[in-house]
Design a protein around this motif. Structure first.
Motif, PDB file in Angstrom:
ATOM      1  N   GLN A 115       0.828  -1.211   0.000  1.00 27.64           N
ATOM      2  CA  GLN A 115       0.000   0.000   0.000  1.00 27.64           C
ATOM      3  C   GLN A 115       0.857   1.252   0.000  1.00 27.64           C
ATOM      4  O   GLN A 115       0.557   2.229  -0.694  1.00 27.64           O
ATOM      5  N   LEU A 116       1.934   1.247   0.764  1.00 30.35           N
ATOM      6  CA  LEU A 116       2.835   2.399   0.779  1.00 30.35           C
ATOM      7  C   LEU A 116       3.529   2.555  -0.569  1.00 30.35           C
ATOM      8  O   LEU A 116       3.722   3.682  -1.052  1.00 30.35           O
ATOM      9  N   ALA A 117       3.885   1.441  -1.182  1.00 29.66           N
ATOM     10  CA  ALA A 117       4.526   1.505  -2.491  1.00 29.66           C
ATOM     11  C   ALA A 117       3.589   2.107  -3.530  1.00 29.66           C
ATOM     12  O   ALA A 117       4.014   2.837  -4.428  1.00 29.66           O
ATOM     13  N   LYS A 118       2.308   1.829  -3.396  1.00 26.83           N
ATOM     14  CA  LYS A 118       1.321   2.360  -4.341  1.00 26.83           C
ATOM     15  C   LYS A 118       1.264   3.887  -4.274  1.00 26.83           C
ATOM     16  O   LYS A 118       0.979   4.556  -5.266  1.00 26.83           O
ATOM     17  N   LEU A 119       1.552   4.443  -3.113  1.00 24.75           N
ATOM     18  CA  LEU A 119       1.554   5.901  -2.966  1.00 24.75           C
ATOM     19  C   LEU A 119       2.711   6.543  -3.734  1.00 24.75           C
ATOM     20  O   LEU A 119       2.731   7.763  -3.903  1.00 24.75           O
ATOM     21  N   CYS A 120       3.663   5.732  -4.181  1.00 22.59           N
ATOM     22  CA  CYS A 120       4.794   6.252  -4.964  1.00 22.59           C
ATOM     23  C   CYS A 120       4.488   6.326  -6.452  1.00 22.59           C
ATOM     24  O   CYS A 120       5.340   6.771  -7.230  1.00 22.59           O
ATOM     25  N   GLU A 121       3.293   5.890  -6.849  1.00 21.84           N
ATOM     26  CA  GLU A 121       2.934   5.958  -8.258  1.00 21.84           C
ATOM     27  C   GLU A 121       2.758   7.416  -8.684  1.00 21.84           C
ATOM     28  O   GLU A 121       2.449   8.281  -7.849  1.00 21.84           O
ATOM     29  N   PRO A 122       2.973   7.715  -9.971  1.00 22.18           N
ATOM     30  CA  PRO A 122       2.969   9.111 -10.441  1.00 22.18           C
ATOM     31  C   PRO A 122       1.725   9.902 -10.065  1.00 22.18           C
ATOM     32  O   PRO A 122       1.835  11.062  -9.652  1.00 22.18           O
ATOM     33  N   ARG A 126       1.787  13.289  -7.760  1.00 24.22           N
ATOM     34  CA  ARG A 126       1.279  14.579  -8.244  1.00 24.22           C
ATOM     35  C   ARG A 126       0.262  15.157  -7.266  1.00 24.22           C
ATOM     36  O   ARG A 126       0.248  16.372  -7.011  1.00 24.22           O
ATOM     37  N   GLN A 127      -0.584  14.307  -6.719  1.00 23.49           N
ATOM     38  CA  GLN A 127      -1.575  14.785  -5.756  1.00 23.49           C
ATOM     39  C   GLN A 127      -0.912  15.269  -4.471  1.00 23.49           C
ATOM     40  O   GLN A 127      -1.339  16.276  -3.883  1.00 23.49           O
ATOM     41  N   LEU A 128       0.120  14.575  -4.041  1.00 25.13           N
ATOM     42  CA  LEU A 128       0.852  15.008  -2.851  1.00 25.13           C
ATOM     43  C   LEU A 128       1.470  16.384  -3.070  1.00 25.13           C
ATOM     44  O   LEU A 128       1.372  17.275  -2.210  1.00 25.13           O
ATOM     45  N   GLU A 129       2.086  16.573  -4.223  1.00 26.53           N
ATOM     46  CA  GLU A 129       2.720  17.858  -4.520  1.00 26.53           C
ATOM     47  C   GLU A 129       1.685  18.974  -4.620  1.00 26.53           C
ATOM     48  O   GLU A 129       1.880  20.077  -4.070  1.00 26.53           O
ATOM     49  N   PRO A 250      -1.126   4.085   5.677  1.00 25.24           N
ATOM     50  CA  PRO A 250      -0.902   4.932   4.499  1.00 25.24           C
ATOM     51  C   PRO A 250      -1.307   6.389   4.737  1.00 25.24           C
ATOM     52  O   PRO A 250      -0.609   7.304   4.289  1.00 25.24           O
ATOM     53  N   ALA A 251      -2.417   6.606   5.436  1.00 25.39           N
ATOM     54  CA  ALA A 251      -2.855   7.980   5.704  1.00 25.39           C
ATOM     55  C   ALA A 251      -1.846   8.711   6.580  1.00 25.39           C
ATOM     56  O   ALA A 251      -1.548   9.893   6.362  1.00 25.39           O
ATOM     57  N   LEU A 252      -1.313   8.008   7.583  1.00 30.61           N
ATOM     58  CA  LEU A 252      -0.302   8.615   8.443  1.00 30.61           C
ATOM     59  C   LEU A 252       0.962   8.930   7.649  1.00 30.61           C
ATOM     60  O   LEU A 252       1.578   9.989   7.821  1.00 30.61           O
ATOM     61  N   VAL A 254       1.086   9.654   4.478  1.00 31.18           N
ATOM     62  CA  VAL A 254       0.776  10.824   3.651  1.00 31.18           C
ATOM     63  C   VAL A 254       0.908  12.106   4.472  1.00 31.18           C
ATOM     64  O   VAL A 254       1.472  13.106   4.006  1.00 31.18           O
ATOM     65  N   SER A 255       0.404  12.095   5.701  1.00 35.32           N
ATOM     66  CA  SER A 255       0.487  13.300   6.533  1.00 35.32           C
ATOM     67  C   SER A 255       1.937  13.655   6.822  1.00 35.32           C
ATOM     68  O   SER A 255       2.313  14.835   6.833  1.00 35.32           O
ATOM     69  N   GLU A 256       2.770  12.651   7.028  1.00 34.86           N
ATOM     70  CA  GLU A 256       4.181  12.912   7.285  1.00 34.86           C
ATOM     71  C   GLU A 256       4.884  13.456   6.041  1.00 34.86           C
ATOM     72  O   GLU A 256       5.726  14.351   6.134  1.00 34.86           O
ATOM     73  N   VAL A 257       4.534  12.918   4.893  1.00 38.36           N
ATOM     74  CA  VAL A 257       5.120  13.414   3.645  1.00 38.36           C
ATOM     75  C   VAL A 257       4.714  14.865   3.421  1.00 38.36           C
ATOM     76  O   VAL A 257       5.540  15.709   3.030  1.00 38.36           O
ATOM     77  N   LEU A 258       3.452  15.188   3.658  1.00 41.45           N
ATOM     78  CA  LEU A 258       2.993  16.569   3.491  1.00 41.45           C
ATOM     79  C   LEU A 258       3.759  17.509   4.413  1.00 41.45           C
ATOM     80  O   LEU A 258       4.169  18.601   4.000  1.00 41.45           O
TER      81      LEU A 258
END
Length: 295
Positions: A115-122, A126-129, A250-252, A254-258
């Motif tokens: 699931q975490l690896a899936k968050l690395c998809e393009p 883009r959504q994170l950025e 995964p949500a946690l 994402v929050s850390e990446v943000l």
């Protein structure tokens, strides 16, 4: 694997017009396309928590003659994409509850890793950025997450307080959490985190913020989440595991990446803020500097 783009878009577009049972079935179809392609209608219905007849009604609601046509579209996409998913799904269906207790931790951790690896998809990157850029431009960043999502919201807010004074956590005692929005304006952004089952209070406060002109960005679990329609930016996080419980890992993440992206936008300012925080916490003697060893 995803169902054909046209079918997926049709399900999302018509989701709000479906009954509760059809929505439950449609959501499962969106989130588990491999099962739809490979296992029986009765088994898909059981996994989705609906009656088999509901799957047929869903297909007809989408303008298809029956469930076989719905399954056929998914199977066609699966064939185009190879059989890598097929083996995984067959194993999942065949083994079911036969997995030994000793394997549970391994399977769950492997699932979280995927699931975490899936968050690395393009698309996710883009959504994170885009979300980080929107948060950066805000005068104030309001943060909302209730029940299980409270931990994600609180962690984001905690890290943001180390970087400055822009974060406002909507978590007041005695039901006063929404009071934080009293002075919110269109210059502000609300980061809202919610997964199914969606807390009523979260949806109500998010709608209130939107009505006040506050920009909404969300971390949620599905393209048919009620937060998607009110959000300018949405980051989708998988939540299902082989356990009895949903995961917020995964949500946690994402929050850390943000938080990290926001910190990177202005490194000198970030370093100054962290230095101030370190000095303050040191004066409070917050952390142990020397831990005695046990005799």
């Amino acid at each position: 694997m995803q169902p054909s783009d046209s079918l997926r878009e049709q399900i999302i577009a018509q989701y709000d017009a479906m009954s509760a049972q059809l929505q439950q079935a449609a959501r499962y179809v969106l989130e588990h396309p491999e099962e739809v392609a490979l296992v029986s209608m009765r088994e898909v219905a059981r996994l989705a928590g609906v009656q088999p007849a509901t799957m047929t009604r869903l297909a007809k609601f989408l303008g298809l003659p029956g469930y076989d046509e719905l399954r056929a579209q998914h199977a066609a996409v699966l064939r185009q994409g190879g059989d890598g998913f097929a083996a995984k799904v067959r194993q999942r269906v065949d083994e079911g509850s036969e997995r030994g207790v000793s394997d549970t931790a391994s399977h769950m951790l492997q699932g979280l890793s995927a699931q975490l690896a899936k968050l690395c998809e393009p698309d996710s990157l883009r959504q994170l950025e885009a979300t980080a850029t929107r948060l950066r431009s805000a005068r104030k960043v309001y943060v909302l997450g209730l029940r299980s999502c409270h931990a994600v919201a609180w962690h984001f807010h905690y890290v943001m307080t180390l970087l400055g004074e822009r974060s406002v956590h909507l978590d007041g005692p005695g039901g006063t959490g929404g009071d934080g929005l009293i002075r919110a304006t269109s210059e502000d952004v609300l980061l809202v985190i919610s997964i199914k089952p969606y807390a009523t209070g979260t949806l109500e406060l998010a709608q209130l913020a939107k009505d006040k002109g506050v920009g909404i960005v969300s971390i949620t679990d599905s393209e048919v989440s009620p937060l998607v329609g009110m959000s300018a930016q949405t980051i989708l996080c998988p939540t299902e595991t082989d356990s009895f419980f949903h995961t917020l890992t995964p949500a946690l993440a994402v929050s850390e990446v943000l938080c990290s992206l926001l910190a990177e936008f202005d490194r000198p300012k970030t370093l100054d803020a962290l230095q101030q925080a370190d000095e303050h916490l040191s004066h409070l003697n917050t952390y142990a500097t020397a831990i005695p060893r046990r005799q």
